[in-house]
Every structure is written in structure tokens, then in C-alpha cells.
Design a protein around this motif. Sequence first.
Motif, PDB file in Angstrom:
ATOM      1  N   TYR A 113     -27.529 -12.427 -10.863  1.00 12.69           N
ATOM      2  CA  TYR A 113     -27.507 -13.510  -9.882  1.00 12.69           C
ATOM      3  C   TYR A 113     -26.164 -13.562  -9.162  1.00 12.69           C
ATOM      4  O   TYR A 113     -26.096 -13.751  -7.937  1.00 12.69           O
ATOM      5  CB  TYR A 113     -27.776 -14.834 -10.608  1.00 12.69           C
ATOM      6  CG  TYR A 113     -27.937 -16.042  -9.715  1.00 12.69           C
ATOM      7  CD1 TYR A 113     -28.807 -16.032  -8.627  1.00 12.69           C
ATOM      8  CD2 TYR A 113     -27.224 -17.211  -9.986  1.00 12.69           C
ATOM      9  CE1 TYR A 113     -28.952 -17.152  -7.827  1.00 12.69           C
ATOM     10  CE2 TYR A 113     -27.371 -18.337  -9.190  1.00 12.69           C
ATOM     11  CZ  TYR A 113     -28.233 -18.301  -8.106  1.00 12.69           C
ATOM     12  OH  TYR A 113     -28.381 -19.411  -7.319  1.00 12.69           O
TER      13      TYR A 113
ATOM     14  N   LEU B 250     -25.869 -10.817  -6.741  1.00  6.96           N
ATOM     15  CA  LEU B 250     -26.689 -11.078  -5.562  1.00  6.96           C
ATOM     16  C   LEU B 250     -26.109 -12.200  -4.712  1.00  6.96           C
ATOM     17  O   LEU B 250     -26.787 -12.702  -3.801  1.00  6.96           O
ATOM     18  CB  LEU B 250     -28.124 -11.446  -5.997  1.00  6.96           C
ATOM     19  CG  LEU B 250     -28.944 -10.320  -6.632  1.00  6.96           C
ATOM     20  CD1 LEU B 250     -30.276 -10.859  -7.170  1.00  6.96           C
ATOM     21  CD2 LEU B 250     -29.207  -9.203  -5.622  1.00  6.96           C
TER      22      LEU B 250
ATOM     23  N   HIS C  59     -28.080 -15.569  -4.704  1.00  5.08           N
ATOM     24  CA  HIS C  59     -29.396 -15.590  -4.061  1.00  5.08           C
ATOM     25  C   HIS C  59     -30.436 -15.110  -5.073  1.00  5.08           C
ATOM     26  O   HIS C  59     -30.161 -14.236  -5.896  1.00  5.08           O
ATOM     27  CB  HIS C  59     -29.422 -14.683  -2.829  1.00  5.08           C
ATOM     28  CG  HIS C  59     -28.599 -15.202  -1.695  1.00  5.08           C
ATOM     29  ND1 HIS C  59     -28.946 -16.327  -0.977  1.00  5.08           N
ATOM     30  CD2 HIS C  59     -27.435 -14.746  -1.152  1.00  5.08           C
ATOM     31  CE1 HIS C  59     -28.027 -16.550  -0.050  1.00  5.08           C
ATOM     32  NE2 HIS C  59     -27.109 -15.604  -0.133  1.00  5.08           N
ATOM     33  N   LYS C  60     -31.626 -15.673  -4.990  1.00  2.00           N
ATOM     34  CA  LYS C  60     -32.680 -15.318  -5.943  1.00  2.00           C
ATOM     35  C   LYS C  60     -33.479 -14.084  -5.523  1.00  2.00           C
ATOM     36  O   LYS C  60     -34.265 -13.571  -6.306  1.00  2.00           O
ATOM     37  CB  LYS C  60     -33.635 -16.509  -6.134  1.00  2.00           C
ATOM     38  CG  LYS C  60     -33.000 -17.689  -6.850  1.00  2.00           C
ATOM     39  CD  LYS C  60     -34.016 -18.809  -7.066  1.00  2.00           C
ATOM     40  CE  LYS C  60     -33.378 -19.986  -7.787  1.00  2.00           C
ATOM     41  NZ  LYS C  60     -34.360 -21.089  -7.999  1.00  2.00           N
ATOM     42  N   ASN C  61     -33.277 -13.650  -4.275  1.00  2.00           N
ATOM     43  CA  ASN C  61     -33.992 -12.460  -3.808  1.00  2.00           C
ATOM     44  C   ASN C  61     -33.675 -11.265  -4.704  1.00  2.00           C
ATOM     45  O   ASN C  61     -32.510 -10.968  -4.962  1.00  2.00           O
ATOM     46  CB  ASN C  61     -33.601 -12.129  -2.366  1.00  2.00           C
ATOM     47  CG  ASN C  61     -34.110 -13.162  -1.380  1.00  2.00           C
ATOM     48  OD1 ASN C  61     -35.026 -13.919  -1.684  1.00  2.00           O
ATOM     49  ND2 ASN C  61     -33.527 -13.205  -0.194  1.00  2.00           N
ATOM     50  N   HIS C  62     -34.715 -10.608  -5.175  1.00  2.00           N
ATOM     51  CA  HIS C  62     -34.603  -9.408  -6.021  1.00  2.00           C
ATOM     52  C   HIS C  62     -34.084  -9.705  -7.432  1.00  2.00           C
ATOM     53  O   HIS C  62     -33.761  -8.770  -8.171  1.00  2.00           O
ATOM     54  CB  HIS C  62     -33.708  -8.347  -5.372  1.00  2.00           C
ATOM     55  CG  HIS C  62     -34.025  -8.057  -3.934  1.00  2.00           C
ATOM     56  ND1 HIS C  62     -35.307  -7.732  -3.530  1.00  2.00           N
ATOM     57  CD2 HIS C  62     -33.252  -8.048  -2.823  1.00  2.00           C
ATOM     58  CE1 HIS C  62     -35.301  -7.528  -2.218  1.00  2.00           C
ATOM     59  NE2 HIS C  62     -34.075  -7.725  -1.765  1.00  2.00           N
TER      60      HIS C  62
ATOM     61  N   GLU D 282     -36.197  -7.975  -9.748  1.00  2.00           N
ATOM     62  CA  GLU D 282     -36.471  -6.581  -9.397  1.00  2.00           C
ATOM     63  C   GLU D 282     -35.360  -5.667  -9.913  1.00  2.00           C
ATOM     64  O   GLU D 282     -35.459  -4.447  -9.820  1.00  2.00           O
ATOM     65  CB  GLU D 282     -36.590  -6.431  -7.875  1.00  2.00           C
ATOM     66  CG  GLU D 282     -37.775  -7.180  -7.268  1.00  2.00           C
ATOM     67  CD  GLU D 282     -37.782  -7.089  -5.760  1.00  2.00           C
ATOM     68  OE1 GLU D 282     -37.607  -5.970  -5.238  1.00  2.00           O
ATOM     69  OE2 GLU D 282     -37.935  -8.137  -5.098  1.00  2.00           O
TER      70      GLU D 282
ATOM     71  N   LEU E 225     -31.337  -3.264  -2.702  1.00  6.40           N
ATOM     72  CA  LEU E 225     -31.647  -4.531  -3.363  1.00  6.40           C
ATOM     73  C   LEU E 225     -30.442  -5.457  -3.439  1.00  6.40           C
ATOM     74  O   LEU E 225     -30.585  -6.646  -3.723  1.00  6.40           O
ATOM     75  CB  LEU E 225     -32.168  -4.279  -4.782  1.00  6.40           C
ATOM     76  CG  LEU E 225     -33.495  -3.523  -4.901  1.00  6.40           C
ATOM     77  CD1 LEU E 225     -33.864  -3.319  -6.368  1.00  6.40           C
ATOM     78  CD2 LEU E 225     -34.627  -4.258  -4.181  1.00  6.40           C
TER      79      LEU E 225
ATOM     80  N   ASP F 190     -47.366  -9.377  -4.983  1.00  3.06           N
ATOM     81  CA  ASP F 190     -46.462  -8.220  -4.978  1.00  3.06           C
ATOM     82  C   ASP F 190     -46.993  -7.198  -3.980  1.00  3.06           C
ATOM     83  O   ASP F 190     -48.091  -6.657  -4.161  1.00  3.06           O
ATOM     84  CB  ASP F 190     -46.408  -7.607  -6.390  1.00  3.06           C
ATOM     85  CG  ASP F 190     -45.320  -6.550  -6.519  1.00  3.06           C
ATOM     86  OD1 ASP F 190     -44.973  -5.933  -5.484  1.00  3.06           O
ATOM     87  OD2 ASP F 190     -44.844  -6.330  -7.641  1.00  3.06           O
TER      88      ASP F 190
END
Length: 270
Positions: free
Chosen positions: A68, A71, A74-77, A80, A159, A252
Motif C-alpha cells: 500500500y 502504491l 492507493h488501493k489500485n492493484h 494484484e 502496476l 475481473d
Amino acid sequence: MRVLIINTSEKTGGAAVASNRLMEALNNSGVKAKMLVRDKTSANITVVGLHGRLRQQWNFLWERLHIYLCLHLHKNHLFEIDTADTGTDITKLQEFKEADIIHLEWINQGMLSLKNIQKIISSCKPVIWTMHDLWPAASICHYANGCENFKDHCHNCPLLPDEGSPKDLSYKIWEKKKKTYGTNNIHFVTCSHWLEEQAKQSSLLRGQHVTCIPNPIDTQVFKKKDKSLSRKNAGLPNDKKIILFVSQRVTDKRKGMEYFIDAVKKLTCE
């Protein structure tokens, strides 16, 4: 022969289903197989859960927090990416000591760290690693989504924010994996020929054994039956074409729901 199958979950996800089927197939063939999991949900005596639930939760949360921060909050990916920074040393467990073969499956989200995997390899027990996605052959991603950096050396990861940098998180984890695998003899197994081709292109797995073996199924359960009788028992019409689409998360994009919808529209127009 004793085989220890290691997977993060006992029931959740495709890897868990495949692991259970493999364990049952081995036991039915006279091989003593057990599963070691973080998330045990049944009373099955052939499945062993890791002790210290709070410790397991901490491992999971610590790794997510690290990702986290990478990133930029941000919660994106967020789910992943896996780094295998935290995990449990299973080499001290009785189940590990008794096993002749160690079979790794999906071991992310705080189940095993790269340091734990290195210790497993150093035990000199034969190690088989079934790949359910690209993560063992790449750096931090499970699916490359068109990125080909894993073929040479991961860096500038798509990512990560602003597609990372030359020595970003993906670069660092790649280096750790390279040291972990080294020249050790790990037998990597893929569940499809497509994944086998991808894995063989990874420089991380250069010199390693990569073999395609499809997931096992119980042929006593999944076998050919009378179609009309099967439709009747399932309450399905006999005069209609039936299409089955299965996915853990249809949202997905990789699962192809948009292609499925498009195909159905074309079928209904014919």
C-alpha cells in the motif's frame, strides 16, 4: 512416499480446489499426502492448519501495508501484487520433517516468504512448485497483462505508480527471487501449455525444469452420463443449448466476461 502439499487456503480459490484434488488422487493411489494451509476451514485430518492465527493475520496485513505504501496510499492493484516479504518457517513442523517431497502451490499473502522458500530448498528435500499463475516466474505480478519485462528482468512495473522506475519494487523482488532460486533444482509445473510457454521465457526459470501437467479431476465424479437424464435431474430443458460460464470474480477483466456477453448477443441475433 509422503508428500506435503502447501497452499495458502484450504477451500478458497482455484489453487485450493486443485490442491485438494491432487491430495485425494495421491492418497487414492497409495501415496501418503497431506495439505498444509494457512486458512483451514474443515475437520479433514489430512489438512493441517498453521498455528498462531494472530501471527498469520499480522503477516498478511504487514505485507499489504508495505505494498500500500509502495502504491502511494492507493488501493489500485493492492491485491494484484505480492512480494513474499513475510511468512512462516514450516521446516520446523513435524509434517515437513516427515515429508519426502515438498509440493508448493499458491503460497502468497503471508503464507510463505522468499526467505522461507529458500529454507525449504536448503533442506535438500525435492521441491515441486505448481504454478497457478505467472508469479513464480515473474517478480510481483500474477499476470503480466502484456508486459514482457519478466523475460529479461522486471523493472518499471506497470502496476506501480507512474509505471515504477528502473530499480523499483519489482526490480528488488526480482533480485531476491533470483538469489532464492539460484541454481537449485526446483521442478516447476504449469497447469496449461500457455503458462508453460510463458514460464520457459522467464530468465528467472532459466535452467529449471518446467513441465505442463493439467490439474487432476476425479473421474468417478466427472464422467460421461446420459445427456437427457442429466438435464432432467438438473431441471434443465432438453431442447435448448446451454452455455456455462464460471469465474470467481466476473468483474475481473481477464476472465473474459465482456467477450462472453458479446458472444451471447451474437448468438441471440442468429
